[in-house]
Design an enzyme around this catalytic site. Structure first.
Site, mmCIF file in Angstrom:
data_model
loop_
_atom_site.group_PDB
_atom_site.id
_atom_site.type_symbol
_atom_site.label_atom_id
_atom_site.label_comp_id
_atom_site.label_asym_id
_atom_site.label_seq_id
_atom_site.Cartn_x
_atom_site.Cartn_y
_atom_site.Cartn_z
ATOM 1 C CE LYS A 22 -1.818 1.609 4.081
ATOM 2 N NZ LYS A 22 -1.569 3.024 4.367
ATOM 3 N NE ARG A 92 0.732 12.047 6.754
ATOM 4 C CZ ARG A 92 0.902 13.134 7.480
ATOM 5 N NH1 ARG A 92 -0.129 13.883 7.792
ATOM 6 N NH2 ARG A 92 2.091 13.496 7.896
ATOM 7 N N PRO A 122 1.645 16.286 11.723
ATOM 8 C CG PRO A 122 3.381 17.348 12.879
ATOM 9 C CD PRO A 122 2.450 16.156 12.946
ATOM 10 C CB ILE A 123 2.330 18.329 6.365
ATOM 11 C CG1 ILE A 123 1.588 19.666 6.293
ATOM 12 C CG2 ILE A 123 1.331 17.185 6.434
ATOM 13 C CD1 ILE A 123 0.838 19.850 4.964
ATOM 14 C CG ASP A 124 6.636 20.169 10.906
ATOM 15 O OD1 ASP A 124 5.896 19.172 11.022
ATOM 16 O OD2 ASP A 124 7.773 20.221 11.409
ATOM 17 C CD GLN A 125 10.670 18.600 9.649
ATOM 18 O OE1 GLN A 125 11.786 18.642 9.152
ATOM 19 N NE2 GLN A 125 10.283 19.448 10.592
ATOM 20 C CB ILE A 326 6.386 6.606 15.002
ATOM 21 C CG1 ILE A 326 7.596 5.660 14.931
ATOM 22 C CG2 ILE A 326 6.222 7.407 13.705
ATOM 23 C CD1 ILE A 326 8.917 6.257 14.572
ATOM 24 N NE ARG A 396 -7.465 3.985 4.879
ATOM 25 C CZ ARG A 396 -6.667 4.454 5.826
ATOM 26 N NH1 ARG A 396 -7.103 4.641 7.024
ATOM 27 N NH2 ARG A 396 -5.402 4.754 5.547
#
Ligand code: EPU
Length: 417
Positions: A22, A92, A122-125, A326, A396
């Site tokens: 996946k 995601r 978060p997606i800050d990186q 994580i 999924r």
């Protein structure tokens, strides 16, 4: 809506064949739009996350041919339009389109991605990488408008080895002028599979699979063919099923090196394993030793196998400890395991499992994909029948899970409710 019924106590023997991964397929498909020519991908798993990622391809106007596990994608004529919230939140991996569209058109408009509710995620990186490569990021009410006059190679240091940020940085860097280095990059096999795919299209990427990836930008990417790697998390899940109630259960079409952290823990517990080039055979044993597990980025113990292995830890003789490093919220399966008879105490980011405890069939919920896998594993050894609601989460990510488990002896069914 669907629920799953599992009657516990039936031995599993025979062979389960692993499908395409996946988390590799959901990255390869968005990456394909960087190509100016059609690309072909085989071994694509038939799971609902792939339907969700394909919905974005179709929405953008790509020409897609899909038959069984094979897809041909022609993104040469797509329209770079805003990806609406109701599509981007389905999974995601939708945010791999953020980077692929930015790399291809220097502009993208889309909303914050979705995914299992297992932490803040978060997606800050990713956004930091985009900015270092020359993009301007504007966020308003969860919508991101990202534009660049020019994309230019840069040195990117990731604060943590994020899989998503590493893929996103690669997808933009391949179309940025000059050289990019990604330091503290994620080393997961899915990263290597994306880099190999891009290189087959004409990209120049070295170091994928190590902590430092170097990318020299190119102007055009061309058509190619690739195959999705076997799903190491699916393989690990069925290996745990075999550890719980297997009688010579063979997991085949897999890469044993990809789940060494798991097979090492099984050995520590006392399991003899027959490991061949692309298969592992396992049987249940008595008197399993308790173990200490800590989740880490690859090649450490995968967080995605943390919930599945908890079902097995309830059957070890003594106290096992499992630390999740994580995600902040990946213990939603624990109350349900305790309801089935387990003795597990949550202590911050750690759980203490006091085994061995018999498990009893019960009504439980799949709160997320891997929590659902954990409930199925627990149900396979529980006395009586377990009903698992919200089973869509599991569908999924696990192709034909009911058929695969039935074919080796499980009593398991899906029903509409
Ligand atoms: N993180 C940040 N900032 C970022 C990116 C990540 O703080 O910009 C943090 C996250 O909050 C998390 C950690 O870093 O605590 C790891 O996140 P990562 O970005 O590595 O995860 P991901 O790319 O969102 C992929 C898989 C996950 C898998 C993780 C870790 C896909 C689509 N998803 O997620 O798979 O758990 O890597 O291996 O590839 C699953 O399949 O069940 C699943 C959740």
């Amino acid at each position: 809506m669907k629920q799953m019924k599992v009657e516990g106590g039936h031995k599993l023997s025979g062979t389960i064949t692993i499908s395409g991964a996946k988390n590799s397929a959901v990255a390869l498909i968005p990456a394909s739009i960087l190509s100016d020519e059609p690309v072909k991908i085989s071994n694509i798993p038939n799971i609902s996350d792939i339907d969700a990622i394909n919905e974005i391809l179709n929405y953008l106007g790509a020409k897609v041919t899909r038959s069984e596990d094979y897809m041909e994608i022609d993104a040469s004529q797509i329209e770079n339009k805003e990806i609406p919230q109701n599509i981007s939140t389905k999974l995601r991996a939708s945010y791999y389109f953020m980077s692929a569209l930015l790399g291809k058109y220097k502009k993208v408009e889309m909303y914050f991605p979705g995914g299992c509710s297992i932490g803040a995620r978060p997606i800050d990186q990713t956004l930091k990488a985009f900015e270092l490569l020359g993009a301007k990021v504007v966020e308003e009410d969860n919508k991101y408008t990202i534009t660049a006059e020019k994309l230019k190679g840069a040195n990117i240091y990731l604060d943590m080895p994020s899989v998503g940020a590493t893929v996103n940085a690669m997808l933009v860097a391949v179309k940025s002028e000059g050289i990019t280095t990604i330091d503290n990059a994620a080393k997961e096999p899915e990263i290597v599979s994306v880099a190999t795919f891009l290189n087959q299209m004409g990209a120049r990427i070295t170091g994928a699979g190590t902590s430092t990836i170097k990318i020299t930008g190119v102007e055009h990417l061309h058509g190619c063919f690739t195959e999705v790697i076997p799903d190491r998390i699916e393989a690990g899940t069925y290996l745990i099923a075999g550890a719980l109630i297997g009688d010579q259960l063979t997991i085949q079409n897999m890469i044993p090196a990809h789940i060494e952290a798991l097979t090492n823990k099984l050995s520590e517990m006392g399991y003899p394993l027959t490991i061949k080039r692309d298969s592992i055979t396992i049987s249940a044993i008595d008197n399993k030793k308790p173990v200490h597990i800590k989740t880490l980025g690859y090649p450490g113990f995968a967080t995605d196998l943390q919930q599945p292995i908890t079902a097995l830890l309830t059957q070890c003789d003594g106290k096992s400890i499992l630390e999740e490093t994580i995600y902040e919220n990946r213990f939603k399966n624990i109350p349900y395991l305790n309801q089935m008879g387990a003795d597990i105490v949550i202590d911050g980011q750690k759980i203490v499992i006091n085994g061995k405890t018999p498990l009893k069939g019960s009504s439980v919920t799949a709160t997320d994909l891997r929590a659902g896998a954990c409930m199925i594993l627990a149900a396979l050894i529980a006395e009586g029948t377990t009903t698992i609601t919200a089973i869509e989460h599991v569908l999924r990510g696990y192709e034909n899970i009911v058929e695969k488990l039935k074919s080796v002896g499980a009593k398991i069914d899906l029903e509409e409710i």
